[in-house]
Design a protein around this motif. Structure first.
Motif, mmCIF file in Angstrom:
data_model
loop_
_atom_site.group_PDB
_atom_site.id
_atom_site.type_symbol
_atom_site.label_atom_id
_atom_site.label_comp_id
_atom_site.label_asym_id
_atom_site.label_seq_id
_atom_site.Cartn_x
_atom_site.Cartn_y
_atom_site.Cartn_z
ATOM 1 N N GLU A 293 8.416 2.018 2.003
ATOM 2 C CA GLU A 293 7.284 2.019 1.066
ATOM 3 C C GLU A 293 6.067 2.755 1.623
ATOM 4 O O GLU A 293 5.178 3.141 0.870
ATOM 5 N N TYR A 294 6.016 2.932 2.943
ATOM 6 C CA TYR A 294 4.852 3.571 3.551
ATOM 7 C C TYR A 294 5.186 5.005 3.929
ATOM 8 O O TYR A 294 5.762 5.271 4.983
ATOM 9 N N TYR A 296 3.349 9.037 3.942
ATOM 10 C CA TYR A 296 2.009 9.612 3.959
ATOM 11 C C TYR A 296 1.979 11.115 3.680
ATOM 12 O O TYR A 296 1.084 11.598 3.002
ATOM 13 N N THR A 321 6.057 -5.232 4.493
ATOM 14 C CA THR A 321 5.114 -5.004 3.410
ATOM 15 C C THR A 321 4.183 -6.191 3.183
ATOM 16 O O THR A 321 3.017 -6.010 2.825
ATOM 17 N N ASP A 370 2.817 -3.756 -6.154
ATOM 18 C CA ASP A 370 2.421 -2.353 -6.229
ATOM 19 C C ASP A 370 0.961 -2.169 -5.820
ATOM 20 O O ASP A 370 0.628 -1.238 -5.085
ATOM 21 N N ARG A 371 0.096 -3.061 -6.298
ATOM 22 C CA ARG A 371 -1.330 -2.942 -5.963
ATOM 23 C C ARG A 371 -1.559 -3.138 -4.472
ATOM 24 O O ARG A 371 -2.378 -2.440 -3.865
ATOM 25 N N HIS A 372 -0.845 -4.090 -3.893
ATOM 26 C CA HIS A 372 -0.982 -4.321 -2.450
ATOM 27 C C HIS A 372 -0.556 -3.087 -1.659
ATOM 28 O O HIS A 372 -1.245 -2.679 -0.709
ATOM 29 N N LEU A 373 0.549 -2.481 -2.025
ATOM 30 C CA LEU A 373 1.014 -1.288 -1.312
ATOM 31 C C LEU A 373 0.040 -0.127 -1.487
ATOM 32 O O LEU A 373 -0.213 0.625 -0.532
ATOM 33 N N ARG A 374 -0.507 0.033 -2.691
ATOM 34 C CA ARG A 374 -1.485 1.101 -2.909
ATOM 35 C C ARG A 374 -2.733 0.893 -2.061
ATOM 36 O O ARG A 374 -3.356 1.863 -1.607
ATOM 37 N N ARG A 375 -3.089 -0.355 -1.832
ATOM 38 C CA ARG A 375 -4.265 -0.646 -1.010
ATOM 39 C C ARG A 375 -3.989 -0.399 0.470
ATOM 40 O O ARG A 375 -4.852 0.076 1.205
ATOM 41 N N ARG A 377 -1.548 1.624 1.923
ATOM 42 C CA ARG A 377 -1.143 2.967 2.355
ATOM 43 C C ARG A 377 -2.289 3.766 2.958
ATOM 44 O O ARG A 377 -2.142 4.340 4.040
#
Length: 494
Positions: A293-294, A296, A321, A370-375, A377
């Motif tokens: 998920e990460y 860059y 995650t 999804d919001r947590h991952l967007r925050r 990254r």
């Protein structure tokens, strides 16, 4: 102002000037102002920030805006939360996580004192766990779940979480997942243990792993089951296809999206070749998608399982995650393995905790994951960038690799630096770091260091690399001194 129990004057000391006509969200403006003052030294380590309610009142915003700004800075390591509701500026040492106890099979460098900077790997930023969002999901589950949902489950797990995972993984990771072919486990370790046990009972005799690879999961489990372990060499792009073509094994365990630990990404052509070999030989490929998920610097690469769901078992986990302590993992299995695996899971522990499964299902369905991952990254990317910048500035002779994704990178050492010696010298400078050598099955071709950066803010990372550079300089100074001494003594010996 250095008094820990004294609050700052909200406006005069923090100097926050909000511009409501700008495109930036208000919480980002607040966070940016505080961050800049910490970096400049205007807010020294240990100083206590105003309560969120007081600052919100002074700035004319809702308390939630300030809470979000503080929370972001805590996640980045600039602030720390104290008991009693105090929020303080972190020091470099305070921002670094406590020294973690050694993980079985993963040796830690010997050191006499707690490190100042710990480049430990294999863990997420636990301080950034989305507690408020998770709590909302817990409350919904406890309010809405029917009483019978608290009874015994079948071995596959709650249908709600299996359905939510299938939707998420098919959308984000390109899998070909059917909820009926997903089984919930207590993390990757249990998934691997149960799967290898099922395959051994069905006649499997050998397990192939990447070389290098983790030494604390497949290898000891295979040995405990009496299975032969075979190492398959990797190159810069992951496992070597030519070595796979000559392989004879019942199970091949791969980390194709971010090879552990070197970080190589298996190309589409190589994936097709590996799957063609697996179809020809009847080998099961276990895809460990531990931190995909990460990413860059390049677009995410879809899971191998999506290319051949009948030949690939896909393993995922929330450990990198969210947090390893919640013990949530999952397997997408070929059809013929679903029932045997579910039976093994049921026999092992009667199923994973239902409230955790339902909470994660709600967390996924509400879009919170999804919001947590967007925050996270951009936070992890900023830390990775700080690490690469510091290495280029202070240790340019090291060669970073595997930088495009994940929560760690490897830096190869030049020939004149010996891995164990560098690790010991780093410990004397207050830096804890691990080497790559313990994870090779074959003799290590070169020394390398594993830099985990998820738990360290940018200042701490730079401090750690500065300390490491000093350790390397001291080593080279000692070597140069010995050579000079040897040169001076030679004429006297003649």
């Amino acid at each position: 102002m250095s008094n820990l129990g004294t609050n700052l004057s909200p406006v005069s000391e923090l100097a926050i000037d909000l511009d409501r006509h700008r495109g930036d969200a208000l919480h980002r403006q607040i966070g940016s102002s505080i961050r800049q003052r910490i970096r400049s030294g205007a807010l020294p380590a240990g100083v206590t920030l105003p309560p969120t309610r007081a600052l919100a009142a002074e700035l004319g915003v809702t308390r939630g805006v300030v809470v979000e700004a503080y929370g972001q800075l805590v996640a980045e390591g600039y602030l720390i939360s104290r008991g009693g509701g105090y929020t303080q500026v972190a020091s470099a040492a305070a921002a670094a996580p406590p020294a973690a106890p050694p993980t079985p099979g993963r040796p830690s460098p010997s050191r006499s004192a707690r490190p100042v900077v710990d480049f430990g790997y294999g863990r997420s930023n636990l301080a950034a766990f989305p507690r408020a969002a998770w709590l909302r999901s817990v409350r919904r589950v406890l309010t809405e779940a029917a009483g019978e949902r608290l009874g015994y489950l079948d071995g596959r797990g709650a249908v709600e979480v299996r359905s939510a995972l299938a939707d998420y993984l098919n959308r984000v990771r390109g899998t070909n997942a059917d909820p009926e072919r997903i089984v919930i486990t207590n993390g990757y370790a249990q998934a691997l243990s149960l799967l290898m046990g099922v395959l051994a009972a069905r006649g499997a005799r050998s397990v192939a792993v990447e070389d290098p690879s983790a030494s604390d999961d497949a290898r000891p489990l295979a040995q405990a089951l009496g299975l032969n372990v075979v190492g398959v060499p990797v190159c810069g792009d992951g496992v070597r296809v030519d070595a796979v073509a000559e392989l004879s094994a019942d199970i091949l365990i791969l980390t194709p999206s971010h090879q552990w630990p070197t970080g190589g990404v298996l190309s589409p052509q190589a994936r097709v070749a590996v799957l063609a070999w697996a179809q020809r030989t009847g080998t099961l490929v276990l895809e460990d998608d531990y931190d995909a998920e990460y990413r860059y610097d390049r677009a995410p690469i879809g899971a191998m399982q999506g290319l051949d769901p009948d030949r690939v078992a896909y393993a995922g986990t929330a450990s990198k995650t969210l947090a390893p302590g919640i013990r949530l993992g999952w397997l997408i299995l070929p059809p013929e393995l679903v029932e045997p695996f579910a039976e093994a899971k049921l026999l092992a522990d009667r199923g994973s905790p239902i409230l955790d499964q339902l909470t994660f299902a709600d967390f996924l369905s509400q879009g919170e994951f999804d919001r947590h991952l967007r925050r996270m990254r951009p936070i992890y990317r900023s830390r990775r960038d700080a690490l690469l910048t510091a290495l280029a500035q202070h240790l340019p002779e090291l060669e970073p690799t595997g930088i495009a994704a994940g929560l760690h990178l490897v830096a190869w050492l030049p020939p004149d630096l010996e891995e164990a010696t560098v690790i010991a010298a780093a410990a004397r400078e207050g830096v804890a770091i691990a080497g790559v050598s313990p994870y090779w099955l074959s003799p290590a071709p070169r020394g390398g260091l594993i830099f985990g950066y998820s738990n360290l803010n940018e200042r701490t990372i730079t401090d750690g690399i500065t300390r490491l550079a000093r350790a390397v300089s001291n080593l080279r100074g000692c070597t140069t001194g010995r050579r000079q001494t040897s040169g001076r003594r030679a004429p006297r010996a003649v």
